[in-house]
Scaffold this active site. Structure first.
Site, PDB file in Angstrom:
ATOM      1  N   GLU A   1       6.073   2.042  13.909  1.00  0.00           N
ATOM      2  CA  GLU A   1       4.898   1.707  14.729  1.00  0.00           C
ATOM      3  C   GLU A   1       4.786   0.207  14.977  1.00  0.00           C
ATOM      4  O   GLU A   1       4.075  -0.235  15.862  1.00  0.00           O
ATOM      5  CB  GLU A   1       3.624   2.266  14.077  1.00  0.00           C
ATOM      6  CG  GLU A   1       3.029   1.446  12.946  1.00  0.00           C
ATOM      7  CD  GLU A   1       3.739   1.608  11.601  1.00  0.00           C
ATOM      8  OE1 GLU A   1       4.811   2.246  11.564  1.00  0.00           O
ATOM      9  OE2 GLU A   1       3.229   1.070  10.596  1.00  0.00           O
TER      10      GLU A   1
ATOM     11  N   CYS B   1       6.591   4.105   4.943  1.00  0.00           N
ATOM     12  CA  CYS B   1       6.276   3.114   3.906  1.00  0.00           C
ATOM     13  C   CYS B   1       5.461   3.756   2.778  1.00  0.00           C
ATOM     14  O   CYS B   1       5.989   4.555   2.025  1.00  0.00           O
ATOM     15  CB  CYS B   1       5.575   1.915   4.519  1.00  0.00           C
ATOM     16  SG  CYS B   1       5.544   0.485   3.426  1.00  0.00           S
TER      17      CYS B   1
ATOM     18  N   HIS C   1       8.828   0.328   9.416  1.00  0.00           N
ATOM     19  CA  HIS C   1       7.630   0.722  10.164  1.00  0.00           C
ATOM     20  C   HIS C   1       7.936   0.897  11.657  1.00  0.00           C
ATOM     21  O   HIS C   1       7.860  -0.089  12.400  1.00  0.00           O
ATOM     22  CB  HIS C   1       6.563  -0.361  10.036  1.00  0.00           C
ATOM     23  CG  HIS C   1       5.896  -0.410   8.700  1.00  0.00           C
ATOM     24  ND1 HIS C   1       4.723   0.241   8.442  1.00  0.00           N
ATOM     25  CD2 HIS C   1       6.226  -1.054   7.554  1.00  0.00           C
ATOM     26  CE1 HIS C   1       4.346  -0.013   7.189  1.00  0.00           C
ATOM     27  NE2 HIS C   1       5.246  -0.778   6.627  1.00  0.00           N
TER      28      HIS C   1
END
Lengths: 737, 257
Positions: free
Chosen positions: B205, B86, B203
């Site tokens: 994560e 990002c 993302h």
């Protein structure tokens, strides 16, 4: 020197002025008058509401900190505490939607981290005028991007809330922001200027001329000249706030701070006087040392500026160097501007001259409290009388109309502009009954929701207040959470009008009673009066924020159906209650009748059953019934699953079909369970004396409802979904020509 | 393996990434403070999401001047693995470690939602744990994710297999609707010519635990581990699991003062 016009400009009465003169023993100078005027404003001083707010229950077994501080604090075990509060930013958001909403978020974030908590979630309750008017669209667009712009950059997930539309908010939108923070129980901080001789340190952004008299502005009605108030709205810098958060939390973790207070409404004035008054000390500050963004600011401006992203810290003198090092690490200024004294006075110097010398307790504790007259509004009797209109023949059409009404329709257009996942704790995405956050490394989680129904409160303020609490708790029950604490934002018109005061009193009593019934303390909140423009008040709008604890987050049910073949069970009773319904409002333009009844005993049993069934691992889907009633709730379950799933429901209740489908009777929840668990759930319901019955099953491509052997609704899920999904985006679409 | 998560002022997915790498993937992970020059001998550097320097001026435009970025560049030039997520991707573009630029999303709004991306090339250090054509469900959250590259650059990227992820629908089909931010050629993730620097807008994560709705993001982290293990010749993974630290609901202090 202080003439009538100056007093009027400061929103102070002659009597209040005389009181000030008596308290300080002389005429105040202009700066001192400014200080009293903001601290004694409705926004900071709660002068019209204080006597009523005492009715709220403020004790509870999880309570660490009740009202009177920056935010409330509850113990959630494992050495952790949850810190939460709701605030309004209605007036600024009307004048300048983007910055008004953005600084609303910024302000509440600081309230939370000033207590030592890391903000872990934001929820907003938003109310706008109808979207077919361009002005309302532009306000909504500005507010949503303001919240998004500030919260996303700061890195706090905006996990839920509510959005409603009504004509009464066209010139007075409501922007209520609730923030939830997480702290270690042994690392909580209060706004206390303890320790005579300790340093008073200014940290964060520089002081500018923005936001002077913001609190006073929020304490008066708006007239035609509102546009001129734009300079009163502050400008936010979320990046600076993020740095301030990290620096403050680091300084706290390293035990460098004695007391800390954010500079929100009334800026330096509020933080200096409150911190000293609460600690029984005084403060001496040098205004020349206050970091300033522009040249030539006078003491009045410095003291009253509401520039954002600033904090006031009290620390022991030998910790100052280390504090400065931490703030420098985060590229922030930390400047000693004064010291704590023992004379309980605020003294300030400017260019070597004394410019302020006033007793802090006079400013903070002596603000007059008014028991303003209250009178039942004349319209009240008329509007509660309701003659039910004839039922429309095509109920499919009615359902479609309800699903497409902006207040009921899908809010993804709003919440996908918010980062709702940062911090990787968000388990239930926005749009469900309540948001759920897991706590890393623990089995349990936090649930939170905002709720309020202004139409109910308009037609019956007391019951409106009660239902707001009950429904918020029911929302929590639907994710398996037990409510532990409440914060509220009470949005009303001008309290100097007896009719408004009556609405306020009634609503407060209703909320207080409901909170006692559910055994949850009110830990603080905010009162926003004067929500009137050109003499027209909003509907009374109390917004309740309730925090709950989920024992085991792995058992949280979904908000939507999880595939075909599941059994649908209805908890609670359907009654013929169409008063105040979204159905009457939308289809017949009737805002009349009494809100649905509320029986606390039944309500509590329904909620407890829902929680127990979830804990037993029986529940696949849970959704509470609210605006739009049973038919809308079922449709929402169809839409909110991973894929669209229809249902077939059969009902035999002896009541009008429209009341059955769209009535908003309280204390009802829809659950789905696996077929083989239906009997277990019904058994549990019998044991707990809750009415529960199987009403149908999930599956198919249509939403089908039978009433007494007649098919009354039969609508393709996809058609309903499109109506629900495209409603709000449709208003904002850029038409290609 | 040892991972380093860079912390810029305004990074806000730093701890999320740390959590995914250390607590979910079980890898030693350290924070790398933007003012420092020491990469602490990590095997892989991650530039996390957020709003470095408030994204003022232009996303990633200021962060690229941070002292740590000089080291990250050197590390990348010598073949070290760098993953930008990002805002991290935006910084890599600004730093010239990846080609192209980001525009505002096509609807001119911030977008936070789950999207589907398709693995276009699985023969890289960041995608080898998946297969070509595999569809991953991973969230995005950005304002400036509308990737742009001029036609000649674009054809080069296509030819060299540098496009690693593309936005698609849940079945793997490309469409205008699935390409939510309007990126050219639906590009969601891009690798450099040497194959050691990857930028992606989604993302991973945020999609590394079942409880959050998807575990597909682990494929990216697992790929990195596979690659590093093979390169280091450590054979089968050494069990690092025994030393997994206790997980706290609150993040630790970051950076040295």
């Amino acid at each position: 020197m202080i003439d009538a016009k100056t007093l009027a400009d400061h929103n102070l009465t002659r009597e209040e002025y005389d009181l000030i003169v008596g308290l300080i023993g002389r005429e105040p100078n202009l700066t001192e008058l400014g200080i009293f005027s903001v601290m004694w404003s409705e926004h900071c001083g709660y002068k019209s509401s204080r006597v009523h707010l005492k009715k709220f229950p403020t004790r509870g077994k999880h309570l660490i900190q009740g009202p009177g501080e920056n935010a409330g604090i509850m113990d959630i075990g494992d050495g952790l505490a949850v810190v939460f509060k709701i605030e309004s930013h209605n007036h600024p958001s009307y004048i300048e939607p983007y910055q008004g909403a953005a600084t609303g978020v910024g302000g509440i974030l600081r309230d939370i981290f000033t207590m030592g908590a890391r903000p872990v979630a934001v929820l907003d309750s938003l109310r706008f005028g109808p979207l077919d008017q361009p002005r309302n669209r532009s306000i909504m667009e500005g507010v949503v991007s303001g919240i998004s712009g500030y919260g996303n950059s700061f890195g706090v997930p905006t996990v839920g809330g509510e959005v409603y539309f009504h004509e009464c908010y066209a010139q007075n939108p409501l922007v209520n922001v609730c923030c939830v923070g997480l702290a270690r129980k042994d690392k909580l901080f209060l706004a206390r200027a303890r320790g005579v001789g300790n340093a008073v340190i200014y940290v964060g952004a520089r002081t500018g001329r923005d936001g002077i008299h913001g609190a006073t502005m929020a304490s008066a009605e708006f007239g035609e000249e509102t546009e001129h108030k734009r300079p009163n709205v502050q400008v936010g810098d979320p990046f600076k706030e993020k740095l301030l958060l990290e620096a403050c939390l680091e300084a706290m973790a390293r035990n460098l701070i004695v007391g800390i207070q954010d500079m929100g409404a009334a800026g330096l004035t509020c933080s200096t006087t409150e911190m000293a008054a609460k600690a029984g000390t005084g403060m001496e500050i040098n205004l020349d040392l206050v970091p300033q963004r522009e040249a030539g600011m006078n003491p009045y401006e410095i003291m009253l500026s509401e520039s954002q992203e600033r904090m006031l810290i009290v620390a022991e003198p030998d910790k100052v160097e280390e504090l400065k090092r931490i703030f420098n690490k985060w590229d922030l200024e930390a400047v000693v501007i004064g010291k704590v004294t023992d004379d309980e006075r605020l003294k300030a110097y400017f260019h070597g001259q004394p410019v302020i010398d006033i007793p802090v307790k006079a400013v903070v504790d002596m603000c007059p409290a008014y028991r303003r007259p209250a009178r039942t509004p004349a319209f009240q009797k008329k509007v509660t009388r309701l003659r039910l209109p004839e039922m429309p023949s095509d109920l499919n059409q009615v359902l479609l109309q309800l699903l497409a009404s902006p207040s009921i329709s899908d809010k993804e257009w709003v919440f996908r502009q918010y980062d709702h996942m940062v911090q990787v704790n968000t388990m239930v995405l926005p749009g469900a009954d309540a948001a759920v956050l897991r706590l890393k490394g623990l089995k349990k989680g936090l649930a939170m929701t905002l709720d309020g129904n202004s139409l109910y409160t308009y037609l019956n303020p007391k019951r409106g207040g009660q239902i707001a609490v009950a429904e918020a708790c029911r929302n929590l029950a639907c994710v398996g959470a037990t409510p532990i604490g409440v914060t509220n934002c009470l949005n009303f018109g001008n309290p100097e009008k007896p009719e408004i005061m009556w609405q306020f009193k009634q609503a407060v009593e209703g909320i207080a009673e409901a909170c006692r019934q559910f055994g949850i303390p009110v830990t603080g909140g905010n009162v926003s009066f004067y929500n009137e423009t050109e003499g027209r008040a909003i509907y009374p709008t109390p917004v309740l924020g309730v925090i709950g604890l989920v024992e085991d987050v792995s058992l949280v049910p979904a908000a939507g159906f999880r595939g075909a073949g599941e059994t649908i069970i209805l908890l609670g009773e359907n009654r013929e209650e169409l008063g105040c319904s979204e159905y009457l409002r939308l289809v017949f333009s009737e805002e009349k009748g009494q809100p649905p009844g509320l029986n606390f005993e039944k309500e509590k049993r329904v909620q407890e059953l829902c929680r127990q069934a979830i804990r037993a691992g029986l529940v696949r889907t849970a959704h509470d019934l609210s605006e739009g009633g049973l038919a809308v709730a079922l449709a929402e379950c169809s839409f909110k699953g991973q894929r669209l799933t229809g249902f077939e429901v059969k009902l035999n209740d002896r009541l009008r079909t429209d009341a059955l489908l769209f009535g908003e009777s309280q204390s009802r929840i829809i659950l789905t369970v696996k077929k083989e668990n239906a009997r277990k759930l019904l058994g549990l319901a019998r044991k707990m004396k809750v009415k529960a019955r199987v009403i149908g099953r999930t599956g198919g491509r249509n939403m089908v409802i039978w009433h007494r052997k007649k098919k009354v609704v039969d609508l393709p899920v996809d058609l309903g979904y499109q109506a629900w999904k495209n409603s709000i985006p449709g208003f904002f679409e850029i038409k290609k020509t | 393996m040892k991972f380093g998560v860079v912390v810029f002022p305004g990074s806000n997915c730093d701890y999320d990434t740390f959590h995914a790498l250390q607590n979910v993937m079980g890898q030693e992970t350290v924070f790398l403070w933007h003012k420092e020059h020491d990469l602490q001998r990590v095997d892989c550097v991650v530039l996390p999401g957020g709003f470095s320097y408030g994204d003022y001026l232009r996303s990633g435009a200021i962060a690229r001047f941070s002292p740590i970025m000089r080291e990250v560049k050197k590390f990348a030039d010598s073949g070290g693995l760098v993953l930008g997520i990002c805002n991290g991707f935006q910084i890599l573009l600004e730093a010239g470690l990846l080609p192209g630029a980001m525009l505002r999303n096509k609807n001119l709004k911030f977008l936070c939602q789950h999207v589907h991306i398709r693995i276009e090339n699985n023969r890289t250090a960041f995608s080898n744990a998946g297969h070509r054509g595999q569809v991953l469900r991973i969230p995005i959250a950005h304002f400036d994710g509308n990737y742009y590259a001029p036609p000649d650059l674009l054809s080069g990227l296509e030819k060299n297999g540098q496009i690693i992820f593309r936005y698609c629908d849940e079945k793997g089909k490309l469409s205008e609707a699935a390409n939510v931010n309007g990126s050219v050629h639906s590009i969601a993730g891009l690798i450099n010519r040497q194959g050691n620097v990857l930028g992606m807008m989604p993302h991973p994560e945020r999609a590394a635990e079942k409880i959050l709705g998807s575990e597909d993001g682990k494929i990216i982290f697992q790929s990195i581990l596979n690659y590093l293990e093979k390169k280091k010749g450590t054979g089968k993974k050494k069990a690092t699991r025994g030393v997994r630290p206790a997980v706290s609901p609150l993040p630790p202090l970051i950076g040295t003062s």
